[in-house]
Design a protein around this motif. Structure first.
Motif, PDB file in Angstrom:
ATOM      1  N   PRO B  47       0.810  -1.158  -0.139  1.00  0.00           N
ATOM      2  CA  PRO B  47       0.006   0.020  -0.034  1.00  0.00           C
ATOM      3  C   PRO B  47       0.801   1.260   0.016  1.00  0.00           C
ATOM      4  N   SER B  48       2.180   1.186   0.701  1.00  0.00           N
ATOM      5  CA  SER B  48       2.976   2.385   0.691  1.00  0.00           C
ATOM      6  C   SER B  48       3.310   2.633  -0.778  1.00  0.00           C
ATOM      7  N   ILE B  49       3.626   1.681  -1.456  1.00  0.00           N
ATOM      8  CA  ILE B  49       4.080   1.887  -2.919  1.00  0.00           C
ATOM      9  C   ILE B  49       3.150   2.490  -3.611  1.00  0.00           C
ATOM     10  N   ILE B  50       2.094   1.986  -3.442  1.00  0.00           N
ATOM     11  CA  ILE B  50       0.634   2.440  -4.650  1.00  0.00           C
ATOM     12  C   ILE B  50       0.590   3.868  -3.997  1.00  0.00           C
ATOM     13  N   GLU B  51       0.689   4.157  -2.873  1.00  0.00           N
ATOM     14  CA  GLU B  51       0.237   5.597  -2.362  1.00  0.00           C
ATOM     15  C   GLU B  51       1.403   6.670  -3.134  1.00  0.00           C
ATOM     16  N   ALA B  52       2.759   6.134  -2.760  1.00  0.00           N
ATOM     17  CA  ALA B  52       3.945   6.767  -3.327  1.00  0.00           C
ATOM     18  C   ALA B  52       3.608   7.321  -4.825  1.00  0.00           C
ATOM     19  N   MET B  53       3.269   5.990  -5.483  1.00  0.00           N
ATOM     20  CA  MET B  53       3.181   6.038  -7.070  1.00  0.00           C
ATOM     21  C   MET B  53       2.277   7.098  -7.338  1.00  0.00           C
ATOM     22  N   ASP B  54       1.101   7.360  -6.483  1.00  0.00           N
ATOM     23  CA  ASP B  54       0.099   8.188  -6.790  1.00  0.00           C
ATOM     24  C   ASP B  54       0.560   9.437  -6.649  1.00  0.00           C
ATOM     25  N   TYR B  55       1.286   9.716  -5.443  1.00  0.00           N
ATOM     26  CA  TYR B  55       1.882  11.000  -5.165  1.00  0.00           C
ATOM     27  C   TYR B  55       2.777  11.605  -6.332  1.00  0.00           C
ATOM     28  N   ALA B  56       3.677  10.778  -6.588  1.00  0.00           N
ATOM     29  CA  ALA B  56       4.778  10.943  -7.779  1.00  0.00           C
ATOM     30  C   ALA B  56       4.004  11.353  -9.051  1.00  0.00           C
ATOM     31  N   TRP B  57       3.009  10.517  -9.455  1.00  0.00           N
ATOM     32  CA  TRP B  57       2.060  10.768 -10.752  1.00  0.00           C
ATOM     33  C   TRP B  57       1.455  12.231 -10.619  1.00  0.00           C
ATOM     34  N   SER B  58       1.225  12.480  -9.480  1.00  0.00           N
ATOM     35  CA  SER B  58       0.246  13.957  -9.322  1.00  0.00           C
ATOM     36  C   SER B  58       1.368  14.969  -9.495  1.00  0.00           C
ATOM     37  N   LYS B  59       2.570  14.659  -9.362  1.00  0.00           N
ATOM     38  CA  LYS B  59       3.708  15.814  -9.219  1.00  0.00           C
ATOM     39  C   LYS B  59       4.522  16.146 -10.537  1.00  0.00           C
ATOM     40  N   ALA B  60       4.443  15.270 -11.573  1.00  0.00           N
ATOM     41  CA  ALA B  60       5.269  15.208 -12.855  1.00  0.00           C
ATOM     42  C   ALA B  60       4.662  14.440 -14.068  1.00  0.00           C
ATOM     43  N   ASP B  61       5.486  14.720 -14.993  1.00  0.00           N
ATOM     44  CA  ASP B  61       4.958  14.171 -16.363  1.00  0.00           C
ATOM     45  C   ASP B  61       5.644  12.872 -16.475  1.00  0.00           C
ATOM     46  N   GLY B  70      12.751  -8.125  -9.686  1.00  0.00           N
ATOM     47  CA  GLY B  70      13.554  -9.449  -9.247  1.00  0.00           C
ATOM     48  C   GLY B  70      13.112 -10.431  -8.385  1.00  0.00           C
ATOM     49  N   ALA B  71      13.801 -11.591  -8.527  1.00  0.00           N
ATOM     50  CA  ALA B  71      13.027 -12.866  -8.069  1.00  0.00           C
ATOM     51  C   ALA B  71      13.138 -12.560  -6.418  1.00  0.00           C
ATOM     52  N   THR B  72      14.089 -12.272  -5.853  1.00  0.00           N
ATOM     53  CA  THR B  72      14.388 -12.065  -4.282  1.00  0.00           C
ATOM     54  C   THR B  72      13.412 -11.171  -3.834  1.00  0.00           C
ATOM     55  N   LYS B  73      13.120 -10.082  -4.623  1.00  0.00           N
ATOM     56  CA  LYS B  73      12.347  -9.087  -3.846  1.00  0.00           C
ATOM     57  C   LYS B  73      10.892  -9.436  -4.111  1.00  0.00           C
ATOM     58  N   ASP B  74      10.338 -10.490  -4.655  1.00  0.00           N
ATOM     59  CA  ASP B  74       9.176 -11.049  -4.887  1.00  0.00           C
ATOM     60  C   ASP B  74       8.289 -10.017  -5.626  1.00  0.00           C
ATOM     61  N   ASP B  75       9.032  -9.411  -6.681  1.00  0.00           N
ATOM     62  CA  ASP B  75       8.670  -8.408  -7.595  1.00  0.00           C
ATOM     63  C   ASP B  75       7.460  -7.576  -7.083  1.00  0.00           C
ATOM     64  N   ILE B  76       7.691  -7.051  -5.730  1.00  0.00           N
ATOM     65  CA  ILE B  76       6.663  -6.280  -5.324  1.00  0.00           C
ATOM     66  C   ILE B  76       6.413  -4.663  -6.035  1.00  0.00           C
ATOM     67  N   THR B  77       7.349  -4.112  -6.669  1.00  0.00           N
ATOM     68  CA  THR B  77       6.994  -3.018  -7.605  1.00  0.00           C
ATOM     69  C   THR B  77       6.072  -3.374  -8.596  1.00  0.00           C
ATOM     70  N   LYS B  78       6.501  -4.415  -9.363  1.00  0.00           N
ATOM     71  CA  LYS B  78       5.711  -4.973 -10.517  1.00  0.00           C
ATOM     72  C   LYS B  78       4.005  -5.003 -10.289  1.00  0.00           C
ATOM     73  N   LYS B  79       4.083  -5.780  -9.148  1.00  0.00           N
ATOM     74  CA  LYS B  79       2.641  -5.923  -8.766  1.00  0.00           C
ATOM     75  C   LYS B  79       1.824  -4.663  -8.499  1.00  0.00           C
ATOM     76  N   ALA B  80       2.655  -3.745  -7.803  1.00  0.00           N
ATOM     77  CA  ALA B  80       2.264  -2.271  -7.292  1.00  0.00           C
ATOM     78  C   ALA B  80       1.760  -1.699  -8.468  1.00  0.00           C
ATOM     79  N   GLY B  86      -4.491  -1.044 -12.767  1.00  0.00           N
ATOM     80  CA  GLY B  86      -5.734  -1.738 -12.907  1.00  0.00           C
ATOM     81  C   GLY B  86      -5.881  -2.651 -13.922  1.00  0.00           C
ATOM     82  N   VAL B  87      -4.464  -3.270 -14.066  1.00  0.00           N
ATOM     83  CA  VAL B  87      -4.345  -4.435 -15.251  1.00  0.00           C
ATOM     84  C   VAL B  87      -3.955  -5.589 -14.498  1.00  0.00           C
TER      85      VAL B  87
END
Lengths: 423, 423
Positions: B47-61, B70-80, B86-87
């Motif tokens: 949820p923190s990643i999603i929120e941070a993405m939304d904030y960043a998206w509102s600030k710039a082009d 990557g595998a060891t990180k459980d691809d957390i960014t990709k899922k976020a 919404g895909v």
């Protein structure tokens, strides 16, 4: 308790400087049991700073702001904080007195701009800065805290260590957190984890083990949380001792001590001296050793034999050895060790010769081929590296391996292990 | 066009690693005329990643996300990202094929976890990573762009340079921006600014001058914006030539070239070789010289004479000189230069001797007192430093001054300036 780190300054956003403050602050806060909720950077733009403060304030109990203080920055952070908390700026006499004192020491007189810099937000508690002109400021509101500090690392570290962290402990007594760190070298994270697997499984619930890997070194950090600090210290010391027994041959020190410094400590204990004979590391290895204050007590110096002429003339490596085995060979590093011992009268010498790259490799000796030797007049240990990680990384890696080889050599001597040839 | 940088990963928030990516990315984007609106870091929490993405998206082009792939990180960014847009996640056959190929080269077989890592958000355009397993992903929505890359600097730099920046130029043709950078040494920012004051005032409105100071060096960067790139290049070259004339004696190179590398270039041109005789810099100076590939063409090596015995035995410094003037003296560094020339047969030698601190200072020679000499068999130039900035900074500063002194020495030789004693 959670914290949010906010850095202010265009110089970070244009990439002119790398933000090293945040990592250091995060480490210090984590050691106090304070989790970092996030961090962000904004430029020197008033509304952006206000907005970023508001965002940070909503994310954590404690907001630490660095940068944007001081005369040349036009005190932009200070004004933003005053506006954010809705207070006036008032003249702070003590800061003005300190500033006059500093200027006097330098034989200078403060000007009107300097005096204007002594206005502070009305609700600020001023934390004196012994390393610079701009003090830190402490703000409290609704049980939350915002602290603003100058961005200069040397000043920030002082203010965090001597002002902010003690102040935090006083105002917000957090549950005690205690740490023990073992510094290890010579084994990777995975290898250590395999050795420590049973130990880790058996750890009490309130103690966690973290693996913090660096280049050829791993910090093993135990963190214990609870309510009684004395009991915690007792408990963690028991676990630390168990852990140290399991990985003893890789442990070189405690509490973030650099490997080169630990070797210095060992040499001082033994009243022994060290010399270097560097080829591919080109001075980098010696620079690691001399980066530590007091290194002149044990480091005699060395020869950077980059060109083969110097290997022969200054270190007495035989031309026949170079012709037959090449400069990058076990035979050459062994002769370099003896040559360095002879040239410097040190008790122990380290020699490194290799192909740092990107050029100079061949089919039989590709880039990344590096020989390391450590020895005294009767015994030598050697190591052979064969992985190419790019020129600068190859040099760093070789230096790290060399330092660890010194440690192993000193330990073996200590334990009366008989060293024979290549071990 | 504005960009926001977002880094994902607990390792940044616990201070385990310093974020060097952001500064590099900011520089690259600034060079393209893209301004950084801000940057932030979040931990590996969905949820923190999603929120941070939304904030960043509102600030710039443009939002550039690094880490959490990557595998060891459980691809957390990709899922976020998939959730944020919404895909669904779909299997990416090409990534799977590349992964199998990589594993085969290493003589390994990918497992189920590796295969699962090949699922990508449905709307992602995949940008191939030639330096690792995780590709970059490019997302577009409503005229804005989000790009996700692995956090490993070596992979990120490749993806930015070879994939993201070219792709950006194609999709978002920005107004041309051209730069010219002069690298200077030997004069501070204030001194250069005074020399360039009239020049700067007379600059056309579309050209800006930035002073980017480092340690004893200042980069002078001209940036021109406009609509016609050919005309801009012509225009900026004229201004660059004017600027170079004004500060010519401090200009050593162009485009971020390190000073040690520029000296190497000068030495190669002159078919000359260099040697070092280091005391307080302890190998650091030589390490700067050898950090550059190809340095064996001009760097013969040197002696680290940390202990006075080595100054005498390896560099031929006279005991009488050490007794009378001390190891930290003009007389000693002059003899060190001659000793290094003799020991190495180099054409030019650099010598440094000083008190790096924190110990070892005295009333007449306080910590920070450092002598530097550069010379050939007939002429020597010396420099005397007296400011204490802390042990490591003193060493860095001395090395930088020494390198600049080599440059000045080589230039003077070139211009047939007669060098006498201390100049």
């Amino acid at each position: 308790m959670t914290a949010y780190l906010l850095t202010v300054g265009d110089e970070i956003l244009i990439g002119q400087i790398t933000d090293t403050n945040s990592a250091w602050m995060a480490q210090q806060l984590n050691l106090q049991g304070i989790r970092i909720a996030g961090k962000s950077s904004v430029g020197d733009v008033h509304p952006s700073i206000i907005e970023a403060m508001d965002y940070a304030w909503s994310k954590a109990d404690l907001v630490l702001v660095t940068g944007g203080l001081g005369a040349t920055k036009d005190d932009i952070t200070k004004k933003a904080i005053a506006e954010y908390f809705g207070v006036e700026m008032v003249f702070h006499d003590e800061t003005w007195k300190r500033l006059q004192y500093f200027f006097k020491k330098l034989g200078k007189t403060p000007n009107e701009m300097n005096k204007n810099g002594c206005f502070m937000p009305q609700n600020a508690e001023i934390l004196t800065n012994d390393r610079g002109l701009a003090p830190a400021m402490w703000f409290e509101k609704g049980g939350k805290v915002m602290v603003s500090m100058p961005g200069v690392p040397y000043e920030m570290m002082h203010l965090m260590t001597d002002r902010v962290l003690p102040r935090l402990k006083k105002s917000f007594p957090v549950s005690p957190v205690v740490h023990r760190t073992l510094m290890t070298a010579g084994e990777g994270e995975t290898g250590l984890a395999a050795l420590l697997s049973d130990f880790e499984d058996a750890l009490p619930n309130n103690i966690k083990l973290a693996y913090l890997p660096a280049f050829n070194q791993v910090r093993l950090r135990l963190t214990a949380t609870g309510s009684d600090e004395t009991a915690l210290n007792k408990q963690i010391d028991i676990e630390k001792a168990k852990m140290e027994t399991i990985v003893s041959k890789f442990v070189y020190g405690y509490d973030d001590e650099p490997l080169a410094k630990a070797i210095g400590r060992m040499l001082v204990d033994k009243k022994m001296t060290l010399a270097t004979a560097e080829s591919c590391t080109g001075g980098y290895l010696s620079a690691q050793l001399t980066a530590n204050a007091g290194s002149s007590a044990y480091f005699k110096g060395g020869v950077i034999a980059y060109h083969n002429d110097l290997k022969t003339n200054l270190l007495g490596v035989q031309t026949a050895t170079l012709d037959e085995h090449g400069a990058v060979s076990e035979a050459t590093v062994r002769e370099m060790v003896q040559g360095a011992l002879h040239a410097t009268s040190a008790d122990i010498a380290i020699a490194v010769s290799g192909i740092a790259g990107p050029g100079g490799g061949s089919a039989t000796k590709p880039v990344g081929t590096i020989w390391v030797a450590v020895g005294n007049q009767t015994h030598t240990r050697v190591a052979h590296l064969t992985i190419d990680r790019g020129r600068n990384r190859n040099v760093e890696y070789a230096a790290n391996v060399a330092l660890n080889l010194v440690r192993v050599f000193l330990l073996a001597t200590e334990k009366d292990v008989i060293l024979r040839g290549t071990e």
